[in-house]
Design a protein around this motif. Sequence first.
Motif, mmCIF file in Angstrom:
data_model
loop_
_atom_site.group_PDB
_atom_site.id
_atom_site.type_symbol
_atom_site.label_atom_id
_atom_site.label_comp_id
_atom_site.label_asym_id
_atom_site.label_seq_id
_atom_site.Cartn_x
_atom_site.Cartn_y
_atom_site.Cartn_z
ATOM 1 N N HIS A 217 0.825 -1.205 0.000
ATOM 2 C CA HIS A 217 0.000 0.000 0.000
ATOM 3 C C HIS A 217 0.861 1.258 0.000
ATOM 4 O O HIS A 217 0.600 2.205 -0.755
ATOM 5 N N GLU A 220 2.367 1.862 -3.405
ATOM 6 C CA GLU A 220 1.443 2.479 -4.351
ATOM 7 C C GLU A 220 1.421 3.990 -4.165
ATOM 8 O O GLU A 220 1.407 4.751 -5.145
ATOM 9 N N GLN A 221 1.404 4.444 -2.908
ATOM 10 C CA GLN A 221 1.391 5.868 -2.628
ATOM 11 C C GLN A 221 2.671 6.535 -3.149
ATOM 12 O O GLN A 221 2.626 7.600 -3.759
ATOM 13 N N GLU A 280 -1.075 -4.455 6.605
ATOM 14 C CA GLU A 280 0.102 -3.898 5.956
ATOM 15 C C GLU A 280 1.207 -3.711 6.984
ATOM 16 O O GLU A 280 1.035 -2.966 7.962
#
Length: 418
Positions: A217, A220-221, A280
């Motif tokens: 996650h 991706e950011q 995560e």
Amino acid sequence: MESRPKEGAMQTLPEARWGSARQSDRVSSVERRKILDWLVMETREERFIDNIFVELCQRLSEAGVPVARATLHFRIHHPQWIGARILWRKGLSEAEIDTYEYGVEDSTQYLNSPLHAFNEGAEEVRRHLDDPTAEGPNYPLYEELRAEGLTDYMIWPLYHTLGKRHAITFASDRPGGFDADDIAFLGDILPALALVSEIRLKNRMARTLLETYVGPHASEQIMAGATTRGSGVTVGAAILICDLRDFTRLSDLWPRDDVIELLNDYFDAMSEPIERHGGEILKFMGDGLLAIFPLTDPCACGQLLAAIDEAQAALSRLNEANLKKGHDPLGYGIGVHVGDVMYGNIGSRKRLDFTVIGPAVNIASRLESLTKELKRPVLFSRAFVDRAGCAGELESLGSYALRGLDEPVDVFALLGTK
């Protein structure tokens, strides 16, 4: 290092591969240019090399080049895999993708393969599969290809920047296999394919490295542009902090390699259930870890509880194995809370950490520390218990003052755990 000649190597290959002036009787110069233009100019919006490779092979086949099977072999930077293979067969609209773990290079299957012979330094390995008089080793792969009705097989290098060498294979099902014009046409495509594949491979490598070190996650950011200090968002999350007990003593008593193996086994036992249930892992902190379960998933709290249950079972199995080795069982503490956290980049101007901070993280950390005092391996805050609706499954231990907090926190533990 000088390359050794290999079976069936074509002495005219360099001329044919890198720009022969001959044109195929089957493939006109217009068709040749259309495929090259497509490969260089029209694949810019395609992110994945396997999709590009499939369409390339389909275009070659439609243009008259008798490609019936093709593969790309890449060495990749990944914590689990040493390489990957992309396989296309005629008539298929998707490629098969296989990954290979470290150590495969010592396997009998690899050592008894034409790819091993190629990786020893040859510029080409080729076998006319329909020629019973062909010289050279008859690898098991050749028998498999003959069974598929293929008549010709070759491996060529695909060079990336600074001489990084990967492999590409083509196989034909036409009687007699590839002719010189087919070879010339395929060779003309390789430099463009090398450029196109290197870009995608490095993009995938960057994503893999980010996923490896900061999680999927957060990666991706970052890939989306969250790279400035202070950039981030406030998110609701269930927070889990875990720490190994007596690690300092163990690291002093055990050999270094044993300590590293112990940590890796411990993190496997904790991490795999967390990731399997949608958590995560943001960071490993020495012998501890920080993970979140974003509340965008309405089942996040239940998933966290399931992850803890599976992790405890895995740690019990690990302790059984350690006892058989004569080692003491591992102790651990887990603190769980829920709340809003700041999720983003924190650090110096040149060195950033993508993590979560906020009072909710501090409470989870204090609960983890409290496990030492209460002798309970897992502690939950009332905020988490109320959010998860699991009060009936847990034991209330009362209210405790936690360092840095004005109000005491109601604390819960798993039933029957000491």
